[in-house]
Design a protein around this motif. Sequence first.
Motif, mmCIF file in Angstrom:
data_model
loop_
_atom_site.group_PDB
_atom_site.id
_atom_site.type_symbol
_atom_site.label_atom_id
_atom_site.label_comp_id
_atom_site.label_asym_id
_atom_site.label_seq_id
_atom_site.Cartn_x
_atom_site.Cartn_y
_atom_site.Cartn_z
ATOM 1 N N LYS A 81 0.778 -0.630 -0.312
ATOM 2 C CA LYS A 81 0.024 0.617 0.238
ATOM 3 C C LYS A 81 0.879 1.166 -0.047
ATOM 4 O O LYS A 81 2.237 1.271 0.262
ATOM 5 C CB LYS A 81 -1.223 0.295 1.137
ATOM 6 N N ALA A 82 0.234 2.712 0.019
ATOM 7 C CA ALA A 82 0.923 3.523 -0.265
ATOM 8 C C ALA A 82 1.940 3.895 1.051
ATOM 9 O O ALA A 82 3.195 3.644 1.037
ATOM 10 C CB ALA A 82 0.272 4.752 -0.391
ATOM 11 N N ALA A 96 -5.498 -3.002 -2.857
ATOM 12 C CA ALA A 96 -5.057 -1.488 -3.231
ATOM 13 C C ALA A 96 -5.290 -0.579 -4.137
ATOM 14 O O ALA A 96 -5.405 0.244 -4.674
ATOM 15 C CB ALA A 96 -3.969 -0.922 -2.819
ATOM 16 N N SER A 97 -5.491 -1.786 -5.341
ATOM 17 C CA SER A 97 -5.677 -1.250 -6.132
ATOM 18 C C SER A 97 -7.439 -1.186 -7.138
ATOM 19 O O SER A 97 -8.052 -0.844 -8.436
ATOM 20 C CB SER A 97 -5.711 -2.713 -7.339
ATOM 21 N N ILE A 148 -9.113 0.808 -5.571
ATOM 22 C CA ILE A 148 -9.240 2.264 -5.474
ATOM 23 C C ILE A 148 -8.305 3.525 -5.824
ATOM 24 O O ILE A 148 -6.763 3.299 -5.823
ATOM 25 C CB ILE A 148 -9.216 3.098 -3.313
ATOM 26 N N ASP A 158 -6.976 6.372 -5.290
ATOM 27 C CA ASP A 158 -5.907 7.597 -5.438
ATOM 28 C C ASP A 158 -4.612 5.820 -4.778
ATOM 29 O O ASP A 158 -3.763 6.828 -4.620
ATOM 30 C CB ASP A 158 -6.704 8.349 -3.951
ATOM 31 N N ASP A 159 -5.170 4.565 -3.863
ATOM 32 C CA ASP A 159 -4.754 4.334 -3.107
ATOM 33 C C ASP A 159 -3.527 4.059 -4.164
ATOM 34 O O ASP A 159 -1.908 3.655 -3.924
ATOM 35 C CB ASP A 159 -5.183 3.357 -2.602
ATOM 36 N N ALA A 208 -0.760 6.247 -5.374
ATOM 37 C CA ALA A 208 -0.469 6.730 -4.424
ATOM 38 C C ALA A 208 1.050 5.662 -4.338
ATOM 39 O O ALA A 208 2.733 5.805 -4.844
ATOM 40 C CB ALA A 208 -0.706 7.136 -3.331
#
Length: 254
Positions: free
Chosen positions: A214-215, A235-236, A238, A240-241, A244
């Motif tokens: 994650k970020a 996390a893929s 979203i 924005d996530d 990042a």
Amino acid sequence: MRQPLIAGNWKMNATRTSAEALLSGVIAGASALSKTEIVVCPPFPFLSLGERLLSGTAVKLGAQNVCTKDAGAYTGEVSAAMLAEFGCRYVICGHSERREYYGETDAVIAEKLRACATQDMIPILCVGETLQQRQQELTEQVIAGQIDGVISQIGIEAFNQTVIAYEPVWAIGTGMTATPEQAQEVHAFIRQKIADRSQAIAEKIRILYGGSMKAANAPDLLSQHDIDGGLIGGASLIADDFLAICRAGDLVAS
Ligand code: PEP
């Protein structure tokens, strides 16, 4: 230097509407990034949408699976030629969920890599150990077996056009991430395994890390010498996530 690659594995998630929004979000954010190769792997029904929306952008399309056969009476399967026709450049092969829930063996996975090659698509070959195997100090043995199982069937030359993803099974979807040092150790081992057969391929092959990236942890993981990108599940989903993490890829490549 190997170009970072960040690939999103959506698994069996999204609706037509949310897929469109997610793709549009990734496309919009990716236009500001130039160093990282970005790939999204939606479920099969959204590949056509992906092909349409990603056309003319730098974001590439991938699939999550492929059939070993070219065509014929294989109900429910999707061939490499079909994926290529819908613009797929990458195909995830041998994900641990497919090994565990659908009984995919190294031999079957090798055939999937062969199928990808017939269409000039790049397989992302997933390897990784379970928690129990790690605790029993079998990590290297398991990964060596998974890689040798493929090479013995299709040869080292196939790895000229292959990406490897090291995905410790215990880190997938659990929120538990391998430390950068743990991941680097296994990545270096994988690269050495390839080097034992071909130094040239070992130097250029990209080895992704996957497992709750994650970020927050991406910069440290991606700055490891043998980590060339990430295969991203949760996390893929979203934009924005995911973006990042892609930005972290751009930063380490700068
Ligand atoms: C994956 O399934 O390939 C994966 C890495 O999932 P997550 O990022 O959710 O752990």
